[in-house]
Design a protein around this motif. Sequence first.
Motif, PDB file in Angstrom:
ATOM      1  N   LYS A 175     -79.994 123.109 -36.742  1.00  0.00           N
ATOM      2  CA  LYS A 175     -80.510 122.749 -35.414  1.00  0.00           C
ATOM      3  C   LYS A 175     -79.613 121.710 -34.754  1.00  0.00           C
ATOM      4  CE  LYS A 175     -85.303 123.773 -36.571  1.00  0.00           C
ATOM      5  NZ  LYS A 175     -86.654 123.227 -36.743  1.00  0.00           N
ATOM      6  N   ARG A 234     -77.637 122.123 -31.158  1.00  0.00           N
ATOM      7  CA  ARG A 234     -77.810 121.193 -30.032  1.00  0.00           C
ATOM      8  C   ARG A 234     -76.487 120.794 -29.406  1.00  0.00           C
ATOM      9  NH1 ARG A 234     -81.434 118.712 -33.643  1.00  0.00           N
ATOM     10  NH2 ARG A 234     -83.560 119.335 -33.161  1.00  0.00           N
ATOM     11  N   ARG A 276     -74.902 128.704 -27.482  1.00  0.00           N
ATOM     12  CA  ARG A 276     -76.123 128.463 -28.258  1.00  0.00           C
ATOM     13  C   ARG A 276     -77.079 129.649 -28.154  1.00  0.00           C
ATOM     14  NH1 ARG A 276     -77.406 123.425 -26.822  1.00  0.00           N
ATOM     15  NH2 ARG A 276     -78.183 124.113 -24.803  1.00  0.00           N
TER      16      ARG A 276
END
Length: 81
Positions: A12, A16, A23
């Motif tokens: 994760k 980010r 993404r």
Amino acid sequence: MKLRIYLDPSVKDVLRTAAPTLRTSIVDTLLDLGDDPVPPAATPYGEIEGAYELTTPTFRALYTYVPDLDHVSVWVLHINT
């Protein structure tokens, strides 16, 4: 039945930092593992039972999938930049 996808916190974190379009593309591919946990692009990883490596032009992911379980666990993600 669609499998749940577990993303390790480190995965994760990497997501980010990725550009939004990249993404989205990566997440879509990882979520597709819920429908097909061992796609043609995935190869067994080492001699670890249930461990796979998924390599694409934009990223590399290491994950585990055991048919008896109801999920795929993505443990490592490297974005090719």
